[in-house]
Scaffold this active site. Structure first.
Site, PDB file in Angstrom:
ATOM      1  N   HIS A 111      50.936  36.067  45.223  1.00 13.53           N
ATOM      2  CA  HIS A 111      51.140  37.524  45.207  1.00 13.53           C
ATOM      3  C   HIS A 111      52.381  37.851  44.388  1.00 13.53           C
ATOM      4  O   HIS A 111      52.296  38.222  43.224  1.00 13.53           O
ATOM      5  CB  HIS A 111      51.237  38.008  46.649  1.00 13.53           C
ATOM      6  N   HIS A 160      43.183  38.737  36.016  1.00  9.80           N
ATOM      7  CA  HIS A 160      43.408  39.618  37.165  1.00  9.80           C
ATOM      8  C   HIS A 160      42.083  39.867  37.864  1.00  9.80           C
ATOM      9  O   HIS A 160      41.050  39.959  37.210  1.00  9.80           O
ATOM     10  CB  HIS A 160      43.998  40.953  36.682  1.00  9.80           C
ATOM     11  N   ASP A 181      52.700  40.396  35.392  1.00 12.13           N
ATOM     12  CA  ASP A 181      53.645  39.302  35.629  1.00 12.13           C
ATOM     13  C   ASP A 181      54.069  38.595  34.356  1.00 12.13           C
ATOM     14  O   ASP A 181      55.137  38.000  34.293  1.00 12.13           O
ATOM     15  CB  ASP A 181      53.030  38.277  36.587  1.00 12.13           C
TER      16      ASP A 181
HETATM   17  N1  COA Z   1      44.409  30.955  32.360  1.00 10.81           N
HETATM   18  C1  COA Z   1      43.287  30.298  31.960  1.00 10.81           C
HETATM   19  N2  COA Z   1      42.038  30.571  32.392  1.00 10.81           N
HETATM   20  C2  COA Z   1      41.931  31.560  33.271  1.00 10.81           C
HETATM   21  C3  COA Z   1      43.032  32.297  33.739  1.00 10.81           C
HETATM   22  C4  COA Z   1      44.312  31.951  33.254  1.00 10.81           C
HETATM   23  N3  COA Z   1      45.414  32.588  33.655  1.00 10.81           N
HETATM   24  N4  COA Z   1      42.625  33.207  34.617  1.00 10.81           N
HETATM   25  C5  COA Z   1      41.295  33.070  34.726  1.00 10.81           C
HETATM   26  N5  COA Z   1      40.878  32.076  33.908  1.00 10.81           N
HETATM   27  C6  COA Z   1      39.477  31.621  33.752  1.00 10.81           C
HETATM   28  C7  COA Z   1      39.091  30.801  34.949  1.00 10.81           C
HETATM   29  O1  COA Z   1      39.378  29.427  34.752  1.00 10.81           O
HETATM   30  C8  COA Z   1      37.613  31.076  35.072  1.00 10.81           C
HETATM   31  O2  COA Z   1      36.939  30.265  34.141  1.00 10.81           O
HETATM   32  P1  COA Z   1      35.487  29.623  34.510  1.00 10.81           P
HETATM   33  O3  COA Z   1      34.604  30.821  34.742  1.00 10.81           O
HETATM   34  O4  COA Z   1      35.130  28.849  33.292  1.00 10.81           O
HETATM   35  O5  COA Z   1      35.713  28.801  35.731  1.00 10.81           O
HETATM   36  C9  COA Z   1      37.473  32.520  34.632  1.00 10.81           C
HETATM   37  O6  COA Z   1      38.621  32.757  33.766  1.00 10.81           O
HETATM   38  C10 COA Z   1      37.517  33.523  35.773  1.00 10.81           C
HETATM   39  O7  COA Z   1      38.690  33.274  36.537  1.00 10.81           O
HETATM   40  P2  COA Z   1      38.821  33.342  38.123  1.00 10.81           P
HETATM   41  O8  COA Z   1      39.954  32.486  38.559  1.00 10.81           O
HETATM   42  O9  COA Z   1      37.478  33.119  38.749  1.00 10.81           O
HETATM   43  O10 COA Z   1      39.183  34.863  38.289  1.00 10.81           O
HETATM   44  P3  COA Z   1      39.769  35.518  39.588  1.00 10.81           P
HETATM   45  O11 COA Z   1      39.470  36.967  39.491  1.00 10.81           O
HETATM   46  O12 COA Z   1      39.347  34.801  40.807  1.00 10.81           O
HETATM   47  O13 COA Z   1      41.342  35.233  39.451  1.00 10.81           O
HETATM   48  C11 COA Z   1      43.605  35.300  39.064  1.00 10.81           C
HETATM   49  C12 COA Z   1      42.301  36.097  39.086  1.00 10.81           C
HETATM   50  C13 COA Z   1      44.773  36.270  38.854  1.00 10.81           C
HETATM   51  C14 COA Z   1      43.827  34.569  40.406  1.00 10.81           C
HETATM   52  C15 COA Z   1      43.549  34.282  37.913  1.00 10.81           C
HETATM   53  O14 COA Z   1      43.332  34.947  36.701  1.00 10.81           O
HETATM   54  C16 COA Z   1      44.818  33.421  37.831  1.00 10.81           C
HETATM   55  O15 COA Z   1      44.947  32.437  38.547  1.00 10.81           O
HETATM   56  N6  COA Z   1      45.794  33.783  36.946  1.00 10.81           N
HETATM   57  C17 COA Z   1      47.025  33.060  36.811  1.00 10.81           C
HETATM   58  C18 COA Z   1      48.015  33.438  37.886  1.00 10.81           C
HETATM   59  C19 COA Z   1      48.551  34.834  37.748  1.00 10.81           C
HETATM   60  O16 COA Z   1      48.977  35.246  36.676  1.00 10.81           O
HETATM   61  N7  COA Z   1      48.578  35.566  38.867  1.00 10.81           N
HETATM   62  C20 COA Z   1      49.094  36.915  38.912  1.00 10.81           C
HETATM   63  C21 COA Z   1      48.014  37.917  39.118  1.00 10.81           C
HETATM   64  S1  COA Z   1      48.677  39.555  39.114  1.00 10.81           S
END
Ligand code: COA
Length: 388
Positions: free
Chosen positions: A232, A271, A325
């Site tokens: 978060h 996101h 972020d």
């Molecule tokens: N870097 C590389 N690949 C990414 C990515 C990132 N930051 N964020 C998502 N992806 C990819 C995933 O690997 C996934 O690929 P796949 O379909 O081949 O498995 C696809 O994009 C979808 O991602 P997913 O994790 O299922 O999306 P989500 O909606 O569940 O997750 C987050 C959203 C924010 C948790 C995720 O983007 C993330 O972990 N980001 C990095 C951490 C971050 O910046 N958090 C702050 C959020 S405000």
């Protein structure tokens, strides 16, 4: 484990909403996150207008009262927030008693819990009393965060200056120096941009605590505890660490390509809701450029730029764009703020959204009490201790 397992008893296995992803818990007029168009609205006002024209104090008024203040109302909220900014000697003593290496977000959580015991209106559940408490909390956060930063460095705690706006005064209390115009404005905008983001984990935690009719302080302590987690509040720290580790613009593209090849995630991208640029990221990106130019740190800004270009190019099909972020960590770093204060600064801003959400929920309160689906044993024999 002994005993029969009769998971469903007589209930058909329900659909389990892990993470409550698709559950709506209330109607709201506080905040709209439009992930398709990349728009964020507080009470209907576009965040881009607020970042251009507003102040954190005005944003607080908008979030809590639901509309723009008139001039006298804005003057009053500014004056009220300034008047409530000082903390007591006892609070400073408490901060001095904390280990110097305690995470500042933990210290903030402890300090707010402590503060609740001195609020004469703590258990007054009237709307007026809650408004007062909300203002006192919003005012106290920056002073507490700044005071602990000073204390842990063995420096003198700086008293608030009611003539300054909250953001400028926060910077002054942190550093001991009056902030220049750009730095004060950047902090003000960062506070505006983080003030609310609909029903996120910490706002929900505050709502759950509030739904038991616990007092506002208890709800806010639950929210701070929830904000602490790296899923978060902590992603900006991780994003900045990556940029610093990459170090030079020449290595940025290669770093991204290597990480993606190894199926790694790059912090500060992607996101759950935004499927395009997070509008907050775009605003902070402009400010980080200005701060980097001024501070002779364009290399670091270029690292960020190339990382962004590469991720957006490579992951276009997955709709992965920079989130807030990615740039907030960079902005705070360029302002000279240490990384473990990034989450507390998030709290300094988000306290406004938390109080707005809890007060909105109380207008039509219902105890939050979800269900879980039991899959454990149902006939476990109780074996005396000497026979286990
Ligand atoms: N870097 C590389 N690949 C990414 C990515 C990132 N930051 N964020 C998502 N992806 C990819 C995933 O690997 C996934 O690929 P796949 O379909 O081949 O498995 C696809 O994009 C979808 O991602 P997913 O994790 O299922 O999306 P989500 O909606 O569940 O997750 C987050 C959203 C924010 C948790 C995720 O983007 C993330 O972990 N980001 C990095 C951490 C971050 O910046 N958090 C702050 C959020 S405000």
């Amino acid at each position: 484990m002994g005993g029969m397992t009769a998971p469903s008893l007589d209930i058909v296995k329900p659909r389990i909403d892990r993470g409550l992803d698709d559950i709506y818990v209330k109607e709201t007029t506080i905040c709209l996150v439009d992930g398709e168009k990349g728009r964020l609205l507080y009470r209907g006002y576009d965040i881009r207008d607020l970042a251009k024209h507003s102040t954190f104090e005005e944003t607080v008024f908008i979030l809590i009262h639901g509309r723009l203040p008139k001039r006298e109302e804005l003057d009053k909220v500014r004056a009220d927030l300034a008047a409530a900014r000082p903390i007591t000697k006892e609070m400073v003593r408490l901060l001095k008693e904390m280990p110097k290496d305690a995470p500042p977000i933990d210290v903030l959580r402890t300090a707010i819990s402590y503060l609740s015991n001195f609020d004469a209106e703590r258990d007054d559940a009237s709307r007026d009393a809650n408004m007062h408490k909300a203002q006192r909390l919003i005012a106290a956060f920056p002073t507490i965060v700044a005071a602990f930063q000073r204390v842990r460095q063995g420096q003198r705690v700086i008293k608030p200056n009611p003539k300054l706006g909250l953001a400028a005064d926060f910077m002054r209390m942190l550093t001991g120096k009056r902030a220049d115009k750009l730095s004060a404005r950047v902090m003000d905008v960062a506070l505006i941009l983080h003030a609310d983001h609909s029903m996120n984990a910490s706002s929900f935690a505050a709502t759950v605590a509030g739904s038991t009719l616990a007092d506002l302080y208890s709800a806010i302590v639950a929210a701070i505890a929830t904000l602490k987690g790296p899923l978060h509040g902590g992603a900006n720290e991780a994003a900045l660490k990556t940029m610093l580790a990459v170090g030079t613009p020449e290595r940025a593209e290669e770093y991204v390509m290597d990480t993606l090849r190894n199926k790694g995630k790059i912090f500060g991208f992607g996101h759950r809701v935004y499927k395009t640029y997070d509008p907050r990221a775009l605003i902070l990106r402009d400010y980080s450029r200005q701060l980097a130019e001024r501070g002779g740190q364009m290399d670091l800004f270029q690292v960020a730029e190339i990382m962004q270009e590469t991720v957006v190019r490579e992951l276009k099909a997955k709709q992965i764009y920079p989130n807030v972020d990615f740039y907030s960590g960079l902005v705070y770093h360029l302002l000279g703020v240490p990384p473990d204060l990034f989450t507390p600064i998030f709290a300094v801003s988000r306290i406004s959204g938390w109080t707005a959400h809890v007060m909105e929920y109380w207008q039509d309160n219902r105890l939050v009490r979800p269900l879980d689906y039991y899959v454990g044993p149902t006939e476990a024999p109780y074996v005396p201790i000497d026979r286990r």
